[in-house]
Design an enzyme around this catalytic site. Structure first.
Site, mmCIF file in Angstrom:
data_model
loop_
_atom_site.group_PDB
_atom_site.id
_atom_site.type_symbol
_atom_site.label_atom_id
_atom_site.label_comp_id
_atom_site.label_asym_id
_atom_site.label_seq_id
_atom_site.Cartn_x
_atom_site.Cartn_y
_atom_site.Cartn_z
ATOM 1 N N ALA A 179 -47.492 63.705 -37.497
ATOM 2 C CA ALA A 179 -48.674 63.144 -38.163
ATOM 3 C C ALA A 179 -48.274 62.241 -39.320
ATOM 4 C CB ALA A 179 -49.591 64.263 -38.650
ATOM 5 N N TYR A 180 -47.225 62.609 -40.016
ATOM 6 C CA TYR A 180 -46.754 61.779 -41.128
ATOM 7 C C TYR A 180 -46.327 60.400 -40.615
ATOM 8 C CZ TYR A 180 -44.201 60.329 -45.286
ATOM 9 O OH TYR A 180 -43.767 59.636 -46.384
#
Length: 176
Positions: free
Chosen positions: A160-161
């Site tokens: 997600a980062y």
């Protein structure tokens, strides 16, 4: 000035939670009241989702936890930054020399997204729309929820980062 430490008596700080629309509006009101305009906006807000240790006894809970952390990561790193920027654009437009600086990590580079179709789509900046970015992020979240990141060639470490950083770098800002 002593060494590298310098103090500034005219620096003001204001708390901001980019994930809270009320906090974003409060900041905009503060800037408008105090200064009347904004000359530069530096976006540097980000969180890193936590990697969970595999636990075969509760795979469903782990997938659910990862999904919720991924959602929060996207909400802060991409959607929060976008919200702050869009809210502050009217104040930037009052400046004689407005500037927006988006700071992202090394992971914001497209080569951290392994899917060639997504790389191609995100690299076509002139054709980029917010809707396309939103669709890509929703596809990512759906794949995460269904535990299909690896199958669909998304990053699997700090997923997600990396996706949020790439989305931020792809986001085409409106003209000031």
């Amino acid at each position: 000035m002593h060494g590298f430490l310098q103090t500034f008596s005219d620096v003001l700080f204001h708390q901001l939670d980019v994930s809270d629309p009320a906090s974003v509006l409060y900041l905009a009101q503060f800037i408008k009241t105090k200064f009347g305009r904004l000359d530069i906006l530096v976006n540097n807000a980000a969180i890193l989702e936590i990697e969970l240790e595999p636990d075969a006894t509760d795979l469903l809970k782990q997938v659910t936890d990862l999904y919720e952390m991924a959602k929060e990561c996207l909400n802060i790193n991409y959607y929060g930054t976008k919200s702050v920027t869009e809210t502050l654009i009217p104040l930037l437009q009052l400046s004689l020399s407005p500037n927006i600086v988006n700071i992202s990590a090394l992971y914001g580079q497209l080569n951290f997204i392994h899917t060639k179709n997504i790389q191609k789509e995100l690299s076509e900046v002139d054709d980029q729309t917010e809707e396309k970015i939103d669709q890509m992020l929703q596809k990512f979240l759906n794949d995460m929820k269904e535990n299909k990141l690896e199958e669909n060639e998304w990053p699997t470490q700090l997923a997600a980062y990396k996706v949020s950083e790439v989305a931020l770098n792809t986001y085409k800002l409106k003209q000031i």
